[in-house]
Design a protein around this motif. Structure first.
Motif, PDB file in Angstrom:
ATOM      1  N   VAL A  99      25.407  40.049  23.056  1.00 11.09           N
ATOM      2  CA  VAL A  99      26.597  39.559  22.345  1.00 11.09           C
ATOM      3  C   VAL A  99      27.854  40.151  22.976  1.00 11.09           C
ATOM      4  CG1 VAL A  99      27.856  39.630  20.166  1.00 11.09           C
ATOM      5  CG2 VAL A  99      25.421  39.070  20.167  1.00 11.09           C
ATOM      6  N   ASP A 100      27.805  41.429  23.337  1.00  8.49           N
ATOM      7  CA  ASP A 100      28.952  42.062  24.008  1.00  8.49           C
ATOM      8  C   ASP A 100      29.215  41.418  25.372  1.00  8.49           C
ATOM      9  OD1 ASP A 100      29.390  43.785  21.906  1.00  8.49           O
ATOM     10  OD2 ASP A 100      28.255  45.446  22.785  1.00  8.49           O
ATOM     11  N   LEU A 101      28.151  41.105  26.099  1.00 12.77           N
ATOM     12  CA  LEU A 101      28.309  40.448  27.407  1.00 12.77           C
ATOM     13  C   LEU A 101      28.915  39.053  27.252  1.00 12.77           C
ATOM     14  CD1 LEU A 101      24.958  41.466  29.180  1.00 12.77           C
ATOM     15  CD2 LEU A 101      27.259  42.247  29.757  1.00 12.77           C
ATOM     16  N   VAL A 102      28.488  38.329  26.206  1.00 14.09           N
ATOM     17  CA  VAL A 102      29.055  37.001  25.948  1.00 14.09           C
ATOM     18  C   VAL A 102      30.539  37.129  25.589  1.00 14.09           C
ATOM     19  CG1 VAL A 102      29.003  35.009  24.388  1.00 14.09           C
ATOM     20  CG2 VAL A 102      26.863  35.937  25.281  1.00 14.09           C
ATOM     21  N   LYS A 103      30.873  38.114  24.737  1.00 15.53           N
ATOM     22  CA  LYS A 103      32.279  38.329  24.367  1.00 15.53           C
ATOM     23  C   LYS A 103      33.130  38.633  25.600  1.00 15.53           C
ATOM     24  CE  LYS A 103      31.713  40.075  19.631  1.00 15.53           C
ATOM     25  NZ  LYS A 103      31.814  41.267  18.752  1.00 15.53           N
TER      26      LYS A 103
ATOM     27  N   GLU B 175      37.151  36.958  29.543  1.00 11.66           N
ATOM     28  CA  GLU B 175      37.605  36.963  30.937  1.00 11.66           C
ATOM     29  C   GLU B 175      37.695  35.574  31.553  1.00 11.66           C
ATOM     30  OE1 GLU B 175      36.609  39.315  35.141  1.00 11.66           O
ATOM     31  OE2 GLU B 175      35.537  39.806  33.282  1.00 11.66           O
ATOM     32  N   TYR B 176      36.792  34.656  31.139  1.00 13.49           N
ATOM     33  CA  TYR B 176      36.706  33.386  31.860  1.00 13.49           C
ATOM     34  C   TYR B 176      36.996  32.133  31.034  1.00 13.49           C
ATOM     35  CZ  TYR B 176      34.410  36.274  35.374  1.00 13.49           C
ATOM     36  OH  TYR B 176      34.129  37.245  36.298  1.00 13.49           O
TER      37      TYR B 176
ATOM     38  N   ASP C 259      42.636  29.054  27.682  1.00 15.32           N
ATOM     39  CA  ASP C 259      43.342  27.780  27.774  1.00 15.32           C
ATOM     40  C   ASP C 259      44.229  27.847  29.024  1.00 15.32           C
ATOM     41  OD1 ASP C 259      45.594  29.254  27.164  1.00 15.32           O
ATOM     42  OD2 ASP C 259      46.204  28.006  25.478  1.00 15.32           O
ATOM     43  N   PRO C 260      44.904  26.767  29.379  1.00 21.12           N
ATOM     44  CA  PRO C 260      45.713  26.782  30.620  1.00 21.12           C
ATOM     45  C   PRO C 260      46.800  27.859  30.633  1.00 21.12           C
ATOM     46  CG  PRO C 260      45.340  24.530  29.906  1.00 21.12           C
ATOM     47  CD  PRO C 260      44.830  25.410  28.806  1.00 21.12           C
ATOM     48  N   ASP C 261      47.183  28.357  29.445  1.00 21.11           N
ATOM     49  CA  ASP C 261      48.181  29.434  29.380  1.00 21.11           C
ATOM     50  C   ASP C 261      47.531  30.811  29.325  1.00 21.11           C
ATOM     51  OD1 ASP C 261      50.322  27.624  29.371  1.00 21.11           O
ATOM     52  OD2 ASP C 261      50.156  27.346  27.199  1.00 21.11           O
ATOM     53  N   PHE C 262      46.236  30.864  29.634  1.00 24.46           N
ATOM     54  CA  PHE C 262      45.467  32.115  29.689  1.00 24.46           C
ATOM     55  C   PHE C 262      45.342  32.789  28.323  1.00 24.46           C
ATOM     56  CE2 PHE C 262      47.101  31.417  33.947  1.00 24.46           C
ATOM     57  CZ  PHE C 262      45.933  31.471  34.678  1.00 24.46           C
ATOM     58  N   PHE C 263      45.376  31.983  27.267  1.00 28.51           N
ATOM     59  CA  PHE C 263      45.138  32.519  25.930  1.00 28.51           C
ATOM     60  C   PHE C 263      43.639  32.549  25.682  1.00 28.51           C
ATOM     61  CE2 PHE C 263      44.685  32.230  21.332  1.00 28.51           C
ATOM     62  CZ  PHE C 263      45.543  33.248  20.921  1.00 28.51           C
ATOM     63  N   SER C 264      43.124  33.665  25.136  1.00 31.70           N
ATOM     64  CA  SER C 264      41.693  33.840  24.895  1.00 31.70           C
ATOM     65  C   SER C 264      41.383  33.737  23.403  1.00 31.70           C
ATOM     66  CB  SER C 264      41.238  35.211  25.414  1.00 31.70           C
ATOM     67  OG  SER C 264      39.989  35.570  24.868  1.00 31.70           O
TER      68      SER C 264
END
Length: 540
Positions: free
Chosen positions: A125-129, A134-135, A138-143
């Motif tokens: 779960v931590d790896l998925v988070k 990181e990847y 949205d196009p404005d780099f919002f996570s």
């Protein structure tokens, strides 16, 4: 859902078609790419930009991670498999990473619940988070895990916070969809500002009828097509008679088993049974449906005229299911380990004392698994697995119900805390209610609800109520009253309010009335019950 949300978690019960949905999405996007389309058409006129679908089984990622414990999810992409088959051609292994780096991927992670080890589940779960953070922007780099960029919106006279992010309906930025069973998800949930959660609902009456109509029509069309290709023409009068008998079976099912039919996996199996035999189907619980499928498969096994008795095959499948549940998050086993497990099973069954004969039998049994008998089959090159996780759950349940009433009750109580075994526990409970003599069944329920009072949380009582929807008949009123009192009187159980009322309403009215008349005579218990009613009313 895909049109409006970039970060999605889908929760559902076993057999609710979570994996089927991800495979359908993968196929839809892949077909659009092959046809050179720039958009995928969803429902109606809704269209979403094409993204490259990357489908990953989290169980297989977990198995790979045991070999490479320092690696991450992005390292696995390009190396990943589906049912042990490579997802890509060797010369394209880095292309998928490049697609993710440039923000053109739709990542589909299937089966967050399939991790057996609690510590490994937390790690994954931590790896998925970390991967999402990181990847998947949205196009404005919002996570999904950012807590800024809030705005105020007026809804019904009150201001609410909402997050301004660019919709995935416009090009740019990756998108992710993750599935999990409901049970156990809250232990390690994916919580984020923009992480959207959806839960599969059971199908309603009209959806069940529509599903059955399409499924039966599709099967019938395929059968007639095969017969025609073989030069076999069926008499129209016979077809009409068979169609009427099939219609009668469907009508009876719809009248008596709508709750059972609301699960897509069970409904698909039942539609198959209707074509295998037009005899009346009287399944009242999920375990009966799975048992019917297993018995049909075992009849197919008999047609091979093997020297290995059917009971040996059955015990081998039980051992295999337990092995996979405890040791293989991917649900797969290679030929070498399958033969070794088969050899040990044959030894346990005292089939022979001769090691050479046992090895020959093990080779024969595993070679026959190449033939798809409808339960367990070769999923890749010399790699085997159950065709559906529910069959694996069924055979684990068969292992749980072996022994005396006391042994089974204690065994089940000791593993109720493991979310990964929850489905098998429900099937085991259903089997006991279906197959055991009533006195043994009642004794089992009594032990389950009384022994659980020794724990800070009444796990046995909770399992008892969770299983109510999947059993044929209730135990004695005295046991039901004990279970209700356990919840009402338990001072340490935090969800008592909602849990008591919701489970009380599952019971017939006459049982509810008798319990209230005979068990709410003490002032403290009556006070607790009234508090539950009031708190439940406030929440609703």
């Amino acid at each position: 859902m895909l049109l409006c949300n970039r970060w999605i978690v889908i929760l559902g019960d076993a057999g609710s078609a979570k994996t089927s949905l991800l495979r359908w999405i993968t196929r839809s996007f892949a077909e659009s790419i092959l046809k050179g389309h720039t958009h995928v058409v969803l429902e109606g006129d809704d269209r979403i930009p094409v993204r490259i679908p990357i489908l990953i089984r989290i169980g297989e990622f977990a198995s790979w991670l045991k070999q490479y414990p320092k690696k991450t999810l992005i390292d696995y992409i390009g190396e990943h498999t589906w049912d042990s088959k490579l997802y890509y051609h060797d010369d394209n292994k880095n292309v998928l990473k490049e697609i993710i780096f440039y923000g053109h991927a739709l990542i589909l992670l299937d089966g967050l619940d399939e991790i057996v080890d609690v510590r490994q589940k937390r790690e994954i779960v931590d790896l998925v988070k970390n991967f999402v953070a990181e990847y998947v922007h949205d196009p404005d780099f919002f996570s999904a895990f950012d807590d800024e960029m809030f705005s105020k919106i007026l809804i019904n006279g009150r201001y609410h916070d909402f997050v301004e992010t660019k919709s995935p309906s416009t090009s740019g930025g990756n998108q992710i969809l993750i599935t999990s069973r409901i049970v156990g998800y809250q232990l390690h949930p994916l919580v984020g500002t923009s992480m959207c959660h959806y839960t599969f609902l059971l199908m309603n009456d009209s959806e069940v009828k529509k599903f059955m109509g399409k499924c039966l029509s599709s099967i019938e069309k395929k059968i007639l097509e095969i017969l025609l290709n073989e030069g076999i023409n069926l008499d129209h009068k016979l077809l009409k008679t068979l169609s009427k008998r099939k219609g009668d079976v469907v009508k009876a099912l719809l009248e008596n088993n709508l709750e059972l039919l609301s699960n897509p996996c069970l409904l698909s199996l039942i539609c198959t049974f209707i074509f295998q035999s037009c005899d009346e189907l009287n399944h009242k619980s999920r375990v009966e449906v799975y048992d019917h499928a297993v018995q049909v498969a075992l009849r197919s096994w008999k047609s091979h005229k093997s020297n290995i008795p059917e009971i040996v095959l059955h015990n081998f499948l039980i051992n295999l299911a337990c092995y996979l549940h405890l040791n293989s998050p991917s649900g797969l086993i290679d030929e070498f380990d399958a033969k070794r497990l088969c050899y040990l099973t044959l030894q346990q069954q005292n089939l022979s004392d001769d090691h050479k004969i046992l090895r020959d039998y093990a080779n024969e049994l595993t070679s026959l698994l190449d033939f798809n008998i409808g339960i367990f089959a070769e999923r890749g090159l010399k790699v085997f697995g159950f065709l559906h996780l529910s069959f694996q759950d069924y055979f684990v349940a068969q292992a749980l119900v072996k022994g005396s009433v006391e042994e089974v009750a204690k065994r089940i109580l000791t593993i109720t805390i493991h979310p990964r075994l929850h489905e098998s526990l429900l099937l085991a409970f259903g089997w006991i209610a279906w197959k055991w003599p009533f006195d043994d069944y009642d004794r089992f329920c009594y032990l389950l609800v009384t022994l659980s009072t020794e724990y800070s949380i009444p796990f046995g009582t909770i399992l008892f109520f969770d299983a109510l929807n999947g059993i044929q008949s209730l135990p004695s009123n005295s046991v039901i009253f004990l279970a209700l009192n356990n919840i009402l009187d338990h001072s340490y159980y935090p969800s008592r309010t909602a849990y008591l009322i919701s489970n009380l309403l599952k019971l017939p009215e006459n049982i509810i009335m008798e319990w209230m008349q005979t068990n709410l005579t003490e002032e403290k218990r009556l006070s607790n019950f009234c508090q539950c009613l009031l708190q439940n009313a406030e929440k609703s």
